[in-house]
Design an enzyme around this catalytic site. Structure first.
Site, PDB file in Angstrom:
ATOM      1  N   LYS A   1       0.831  -1.211   0.000  1.00  0.00           N
ATOM      2  CA  LYS A   1       0.000   0.000   0.000  1.00  0.00           C
ATOM      3  C   LYS A   1       0.868   1.264   0.000  1.00  0.00           C
ATOM      4  O   LYS A   1       0.702   2.138  -0.841  1.00  0.00           O
ATOM      5  CB  LYS A   1      -0.904   0.012   1.236  1.00  0.00           C
ATOM      6  CG  LYS A   1      -1.609   1.339   1.461  1.00  0.00           C
ATOM      7  CD  LYS A   1      -2.453   1.337   2.711  1.00  0.00           C
ATOM      8  CE  LYS A   1      -1.716   1.631   3.979  1.00  0.00           C
ATOM      9  NZ  LYS A   1      -1.466   3.053   4.266  1.00  0.00           N
ATOM     10  N   ASN A   2       1.785   1.352   0.963  1.00  0.00           N
ATOM     11  CA  ASN A   2       2.548   2.605   1.100  1.00  0.00           C
ATOM     12  C   ASN A   2       3.422   2.883  -0.115  1.00  0.00           C
ATOM     13  O   ASN A   2       3.590   4.036  -0.517  1.00  0.00           O
ATOM     14  CB  ASN A   2       3.384   2.580   2.385  1.00  0.00           C
ATOM     15  CG  ASN A   2       2.514   2.769   3.620  1.00  0.00           C
ATOM     16  OD1 ASN A   2       1.327   3.074   3.504  1.00  0.00           O
ATOM     17  ND2 ASN A   2       3.096   2.576   4.791  1.00  0.00           N
TER      18      ASN A   2
ATOM     19  N   ARG B   1      -3.514  11.049   4.764  1.00  0.00           N
ATOM     20  CA  ARG B   1      -2.350  11.922   4.957  1.00  0.00           C
ATOM     21  C   ARG B   1      -1.349  11.825   3.813  1.00  0.00           C
ATOM     22  O   ARG B   1      -0.697  12.795   3.450  1.00  0.00           O
ATOM     23  CB  ARG B   1      -1.618  11.525   6.241  1.00  0.00           C
ATOM     24  CG  ARG B   1      -2.320  11.841   7.507  1.00  0.00           C
ATOM     25  CD  ARG B   1      -1.405  11.474   8.654  1.00  0.00           C
ATOM     26  NE  ARG B   1      -0.105  12.092   8.443  1.00  0.00           N
ATOM     27  CZ  ARG B   1       0.219  13.321   8.806  1.00  0.00           C
ATOM     28  NH1 ARG B   1      -0.653  14.075   9.420  1.00  0.00           N
ATOM     29  NH2 ARG B   1       1.434  13.807   8.572  1.00  0.00           N
TER      30      ARG B   1
ATOM     31  N   CYS C   1      -3.559  12.924  13.407  1.00  0.00           N
ATOM     32  CA  CYS C   1      -4.371  11.723  13.224  1.00  0.00           C
ATOM     33  C   CYS C   1      -4.329  10.950  14.528  1.00  0.00           C
ATOM     34  O   CYS C   1      -3.648  11.353  15.471  1.00  0.00           O
ATOM     35  CB  CYS C   1      -3.862  10.881  12.060  1.00  0.00           C
ATOM     36  SG  CYS C   1      -2.284  10.130  12.379  1.00  0.00           S
TER      37      CYS C   1
ATOM     38  N   ARG D   1       1.836  14.365  13.975  1.00  0.00           N
ATOM     39  CA  ARG D   1       2.380  14.188  12.628  1.00  0.00           C
ATOM     40  C   ARG D   1       2.537  15.490  11.845  1.00  0.00           C
ATOM     41  O   ARG D   1       1.871  15.711  10.827  1.00  0.00           O
ATOM     42  CB  ARG D   1       1.541  13.170  11.849  1.00  0.00           C
ATOM     43  CG  ARG D   1       1.589  11.803  12.493  1.00  0.00           C
ATOM     44  CD  ARG D   1       0.790  10.776  11.752  1.00  0.00           C
ATOM     45  NE  ARG D   1       1.520  10.178  10.651  1.00  0.00           N
ATOM     46  CZ  ARG D   1       1.078   9.155   9.950  1.00  0.00           C
ATOM     47  NH1 ARG D   1      -0.099   8.629  10.234  1.00  0.00           N
ATOM     48  NH2 ARG D   1       1.777   8.638   8.972  1.00  0.00           N
TER      49      ARG D   1
ATOM     50  N   ASP E   1       4.597   0.029  12.192  1.00  0.00           N
ATOM     51  CA  ASP E   1       3.335  -0.484  11.638  1.00  0.00           C
ATOM     52  C   ASP E   1       3.082  -1.948  12.001  1.00  0.00           C
ATOM     53  O   ASP E   1       2.043  -2.502  11.631  1.00  0.00           O
ATOM     54  CB  ASP E   1       3.317  -0.319  10.109  1.00  0.00           C
ATOM     55  CG  ASP E   1       3.180   1.143   9.693  1.00  0.00           C
ATOM     56  OD1 ASP E   1       2.898   1.988  10.557  1.00  0.00           O
ATOM     57  OD2 ASP E   1       3.354   1.432   8.492  1.00  0.00           O
TER      58      ASP E   1
ATOM     59  N   ARG F   1      -8.777   0.315   4.684  1.00  0.00           N
ATOM     60  CA  ARG F   1      -7.816   1.261   4.106  1.00  0.00           C
ATOM     61  C   ARG F   1      -6.550   0.525   3.678  1.00  0.00           C
ATOM     62  O   ARG F   1      -5.916   0.912   2.708  1.00  0.00           O
ATOM     63  CB  ARG F   1      -7.439   2.324   5.135  1.00  0.00           C
ATOM     64  CG  ARG F   1      -8.499   3.365   5.396  1.00  0.00           C
ATOM     65  CD  ARG F   1      -7.933   4.461   6.269  1.00  0.00           C
ATOM     66  NE  ARG F   1      -6.546   4.695   5.885  1.00  0.00           N
ATOM     67  CZ  ARG F   1      -5.553   4.966   6.727  1.00  0.00           C
ATOM     68  NH1 ARG F   1      -5.784   5.079   7.997  1.00  0.00           N
ATOM     69  NH2 ARG F   1      -4.332   5.147   6.286  1.00  0.00           N
TER      70      ARG F   1
HETATM   71  C1  UD1 Z   1       5.190   6.544   6.776  1.00  0.00           C
HETATM   72  C2  UD1 Z   1       4.197   5.435   6.536  1.00  0.00           C
HETATM   73  C3  UD1 Z   1       3.615   4.934   7.860  1.00  0.00           C
HETATM   74  C4  UD1 Z   1       4.742   4.535   8.792  1.00  0.00           C
HETATM   75  C5  UD1 Z   1       5.764   5.653   8.930  1.00  0.00           C
HETATM   76  C6  UD1 Z   1       6.984   5.254   9.747  1.00  0.00           C
HETATM   77  C7  UD1 Z   1       3.225   5.942   4.383  1.00  0.00           C
HETATM   78  C8  UD1 Z   1       2.022   6.384   3.621  1.00  0.00           C
HETATM   79  N1  UD1 Z   1       3.109   5.941   5.701  1.00  0.00           N
HETATM   80  O1  UD1 Z   1       4.481   7.627   7.377  1.00  0.00           O
HETATM   81  O2  UD1 Z   1       2.757   3.826   7.603  1.00  0.00           O
HETATM   82  O3  UD1 Z   1       4.191   4.246  10.074  1.00  0.00           O
HETATM   83  O4  UD1 Z   1       6.231   6.060   7.632  1.00  0.00           O
HETATM   84  O5  UD1 Z   1       7.602   4.147   9.186  1.00  0.00           O
HETATM   85  O6  UD1 Z   1       4.251   5.590   3.809  1.00  0.00           O
HETATM   86  N2  UD1 Z   1       7.663  13.974  11.548  1.00  0.00           N
HETATM   87  C9  UD1 Z   1       7.882  15.291  11.900  1.00  0.00           C
HETATM   88  N3  UD1 Z   1       7.945  16.228  10.904  1.00  0.00           N
HETATM   89  C10 UD1 Z   1       7.795  15.898   9.589  1.00  0.00           C
HETATM   90  C11 UD1 Z   1       7.586  14.561   9.239  1.00  0.00           C
HETATM   91  C12 UD1 Z   1       7.519  13.605  10.235  1.00  0.00           C
HETATM   92  O7  UD1 Z   1       8.006  15.624  13.075  1.00  0.00           O
HETATM   93  O8  UD1 Z   1       7.867  16.808   8.733  1.00  0.00           O
HETATM   94  C13 UD1 Z   1       7.533  12.949  12.609  1.00  0.00           C
HETATM   95  C14 UD1 Z   1       6.124  12.357  12.619  1.00  0.00           C
HETATM   96  O9  UD1 Z   1       5.247  13.144  13.381  1.00  0.00           O
HETATM   97  C15 UD1 Z   1       6.354  11.005  13.219  1.00  0.00           C
HETATM   98  C16 UD1 Z   1       7.747  10.634  12.727  1.00  0.00           C
HETATM   99  O10 UD1 Z   1       8.357  11.847  12.290  1.00  0.00           O
HETATM  100  O11 UD1 Z   1       6.336  11.068  14.621  1.00  0.00           O
HETATM  101  C17 UD1 Z   1       7.746   9.628  11.599  1.00  0.00           C
HETATM  102  O12 UD1 Z   1       7.092  10.157  10.488  1.00  0.00           O
HETATM  103  P1  UD1 Z   1       7.440   9.772   8.985  1.00  0.00           P
HETATM  104  O13 UD1 Z   1       8.655   8.912   8.922  1.00  0.00           O
HETATM  105  O14 UD1 Z   1       7.417  11.031   8.189  1.00  0.00           O
HETATM  106  O15 UD1 Z   1       6.187   8.873   8.613  1.00  0.00           O
HETATM  107  P2  UD1 Z   1       5.152   9.070   7.436  1.00  0.00           P
HETATM  108  O16 UD1 Z   1       5.876   9.341   6.157  1.00  0.00           O
HETATM  109  O17 UD1 Z   1       4.079  10.022   7.864  1.00  0.00           O
END
Ligand code: UD1
Length: 421
Positions: free
Chosen positions: A22-23, A94, A118, A123, A308, A400
């Protein structure tokens, strides 16, 4: 609203086909924005999230043809009609925020709704935005939207992330493919989904080196072209179905399963008593003769233990013969499944980012509620061994990210059905 009803106590035996990730699919779909030629994806899973990102793409003017019942998607962004991703779509998913980098790079302008928090945490997207600013874009926040502009194009630069954010790495990497000059991203995410996106972009003519390491070097090119890319196996679905025979007993072959996609998780499964064999078709997971052993785990970026899969692992640890400690370091609020597992007789103490899981011999079926995608599947897994009937409501979370979970589990012997209210 649908519910899933599970009757515990039947061991599982047989084969389960693991779907495309999915991701990965979500990010590969957004990559179509970067070219005016068609991008074809194969092995796309049939999920609600894929339908939502498709709606976002359509709203931007991308034409999408679905073949083979949605397994194959052909996308053409030859005639983009909008550079705005609306709140109503982004709030549903998201990952829609991932259109930001590609839109900005292709058109010089992007307006994308802030996704908001969320259930699993705040996030923020600050790391994404800082990266795009370094690439030369002006970024403003107005009325809940990110307004990003780079009328004269993006410029190669050096970016060092303070945290290896998956989404920020992918947004910045996609944008940098069309920047002038070379971009170096340090402390980049190494997740298989990020590597798959780099592979897809390279197949489209990008020049990205270092995918899978913590440093990406992207040499900008003038344009990208069409390509055909296969989506890799969903490692989170695979990990989920690895837990199922450990909880229910039995032996399940996961078709398309690959250990290299979840090295740390596989080690923890073996430590808990799973027998994992690589087969010509994938992986076979068998519950060993002894009890489930308590194993501590701490979620970390790849190749560490995936956040996850934390909820599913907790469901299994609830049945171990001792106490294990699970630490969540990626998201701040990702133990919402714990109180639901307590309703089923589990013994879990949550303190901040730590959960102490005291194994209980047997859980009992109960009415429980799903709060997010992975939490919902952990409750189904727990139900596979619980005495009596477990009813999991709010399964739209499940739809989802899991393709026909009840059909896949029923095919290997589980007593599980979907009930429409
Ligand atoms: C992606 C995955 C999700 C997985 C996560 C971590 C997808 C669609 N989703 O989410 O399933 O759980 O990676 O492996 O691929 N953060 C910040 N600032 C930012 C971005 C992130 O503070 O600009 C923080 C987030 O709040 C979170 C952490 O970093 O606590 C990890 O986020 P991130 O690695 O960005 O995960 P996603 O890309 O949202």
């Amino acid at each position: 609203m649908d519910s899933i009803v599970v009757k515990g106590g039947t061991p599982l035996n047989g084969q389960i086909q693991i779907a495309g990730a999915k991701n990965t699919s979500l990010k590969l779909i957004t990559a179509a924005i970067l070219t005016d030629e068609p991008l074809t994806l194969t092995n796309v899973p049939r999920l609600a999230d894929i339908r939502t990102i498709s709606d976002v793409m359509t709203s931007l003017g991308v034409e999408i043809a679905q073949l083979e019942g949605g397994r194959v998607m052909v996308m053409s962004a030859a005639n983009l009609t909008s550079h705005k991703a609306e709140y109503d779509l982004v709030r549903k998913l998201r990952a829609s925020f991932q259109v930001l980098g590609p839109l900005l790079a292709r058109t010089g302008e992007a307006v994308v709704s802030l996704p908001g928090g969320c259930a699993i945490g705040a996030r923020p997207v600050d790391i994404h935005l800082e990266a795009l600013e370094k690439l030369g874009a002006t970024v403003e926040l107005r009325d809940g939207y990110v307004h990003a502009a780079a009328p004269n194009g993006l410029k190669g630069c050096e970016i060092e992330f303070r945290f290896a954010s998956v989404g920020a790495t992918e947004n910045a990497m996609a944008a940098a493919t069309l920047a002038k000059g070379t971009t170096v991203i340090k402390n980049a995410a190494r997740e298989p989904d990020t590597v798959a996106l780099a592979d897809c972009l390279n197949a489209m003519g990008a020049q990205i080196e270092g995918a899978g390491t913590d440093t990406l070097t992207i040499t900008g090119v003038d344009r990208l072209h069409g390509a055909t890319q296969e989506v890799l196996t969903d490692r989170i679905e695979m990990g989920t179905f690895m837990v199922a025979p450990m909880i229910a007993g039995g032996s399940v072959e996961l078709l398309g399963g690959r250990l290299d996609l979840i090295p740390c998780f596989a080690d923890k499964m073996v430590a808990a008593g799973a027998i994992i064999e690589e087969t010509p078709l994938g992986l076979k997971v068998t519950k060993g003769d002894g009890p489930i052993l308590p194993v501590d785990a701490k979620t970390e970026p790849f190749p560490g233990f995936p956040t996850d899969l934390q909820a599913q692992f907790m469901a299994m640890m609830c049945l171990s013969n001792g106490t294990s400690v699970l630490e969540e370091t990626i998201f701040e609020n990702r133990f919402m499944h714990a109180p639901e597992l307590l309703r089923m007789g589990a013994n879990v103490e949550v303190q901040g980012g730590m959960a102490k899981v005291h194994g209980v011999g047997q859980m009992k079926g109960a009415q429980v509620m799903a709060t997010d995608l992975r939490a919902s599947v952990s409750l189904i897994l727990a139900g596979l061994a619980a005495e009596g009937e477990t009813i999991v409501s709010r399964v739209y979370h499940l739809d989802r990210g899991y393709e026909r979970v009840e059909e896949k589990l029923r095919a290997v012997g589980a007593q599980i059905e979907r009930v429409s209210a």
